[in-house]
Design a protein around this motif. Sequence first.
Motif, mmCIF file in Angstrom:
data_model
loop_
_atom_site.group_PDB
_atom_site.id
_atom_site.type_symbol
_atom_site.label_atom_id
_atom_site.label_comp_id
_atom_site.label_asym_id
_atom_site.label_seq_id
_atom_site.Cartn_x
_atom_site.Cartn_y
_atom_site.Cartn_z
ATOM 1 N N ASP A 246 -1.804 17.400 57.166
ATOM 2 C CA ASP A 246 -3.256 17.505 56.988
ATOM 3 C C ASP A 246 -3.780 16.410 56.075
ATOM 4 N N ASP A 247 -2.909 15.916 55.201
ATOM 5 C CA ASP A 247 -3.317 14.870 54.263
ATOM 6 C C ASP A 247 -2.084 14.091 53.819
ATOM 7 N N ILE A 248 -2.294 12.954 53.206
ATOM 8 C CA ILE A 248 -1.203 12.086 52.741
ATOM 9 C C ILE A 248 -1.508 11.675 51.306
ATOM 10 N N THR A 249 -0.500 11.679 50.449
ATOM 11 C CA THR A 249 -0.718 11.283 49.056
ATOM 12 C C THR A 249 -1.079 9.797 48.975
ATOM 13 N N GLU A 250 -1.854 9.487 47.976
ATOM 14 C CA GLU A 250 -2.273 8.095 47.782
ATOM 15 C C GLU A 250 -1.140 7.252 47.207
ATOM 16 N N TYR A 251 -0.246 7.911 46.463
ATOM 17 C CA TYR A 251 0.862 7.210 45.815
ATOM 18 C C TYR A 251 2.199 7.767 46.305
ATOM 19 N N ASP A 252 3.264 6.968 46.177
ATOM 20 C CA ASP A 252 4.573 7.412 46.655
ATOM 21 C C ASP A 252 5.324 8.207 45.585
ATOM 22 N N ASN A 253 6.546 8.610 45.914
ATOM 23 C CA ASN A 253 7.328 9.464 45.003
ATOM 24 C C ASN A 253 7.776 8.740 43.744
ATOM 25 N N ASN A 254 7.793 7.405 43.760
ATOM 26 C CA ASN A 254 8.142 6.651 42.556
ATOM 27 C C ASN A 254 6.952 6.448 41.622
ATOM 28 N N SER A 255 5.774 6.848 42.092
ATOM 29 C CA SER A 255 4.544 6.682 41.292
ATOM 30 C C SER A 255 3.833 8.009 41.092
#
Length: 268
Positions: A246-255
């Motif tokens: 439904d949505d995607i995070t703006e930052y990845d798992n390292n951030s």
Amino acid sequence: MNKKLIAIDLDGTALNNQSDISKRTVNTINKLIHQGNIVSIVTGRPPRLVENIYNKIGLNNPMITFNGSLGYNPKDQWDQAYEYNIDKNIVFKLLEKSKEIGINLMTVEGKNLFLANKSADTSVGFFPTDLNKDEIISKDNLKENPICLTLHVDKPKKATFIDYVKNNYGDILTVSPWGGPDPIIEVAAKNVSKVTGLNKLADYYNIPNKDIIAFGDEFNDESMIKYAGLGVAMKNGQPKIKEIADDITEYDNNSDGMARYLEKYFKI
């Protein structure tokens, strides 16, 4: 805002690429719990690779491990605790056919069980490199039905192994090849997924589907991303997972992608 059930995957999601959880993520989770929300780990990892993270966060509620095959509370009795097992006799039958179906290494695991058929070369991750006699799979050591089998197979025989399990045990077992360069395959009870555990948690806490938020990045997260009222894929997630989310995070798992998303969503 209604109380939410927040299901968090670990690898590639709550954890960075060093398999650690940041202070920011821990603090964010604790703020959400303090507000009355429930945060539960829902992971493919076995308990032995989860409890230190669970304790680092400071959780005291049930968690789901082995991709939904085991649900329990490490700190207390949970009357909804469950596990889905594999008949231990299947382990012995597979090992009898090791050469024919290409089994190199095998681990069998349960809540408090970890055995392997032999020590691994250090170049093969995940598998133990030093085993005591009582840690080797044998009829004396394997007294209980395990929850999960993890195997390293010979690359040319990967399809042979998968076909053998499907043809002989396809009605009771699921075969899941891991991504990555190594031919590693996971075997578990059929028709069990992360949703199996997430559904148990939702029923236990009496939280409707619309108030469930699930975070993940890999193919084993697909079921709960689809199931949750709000399924959120990590920026670093597999394209297919991002496609169905439904949505995607703006930052990845390292951030701190998950933590930042939660901070923004809950305005904390």
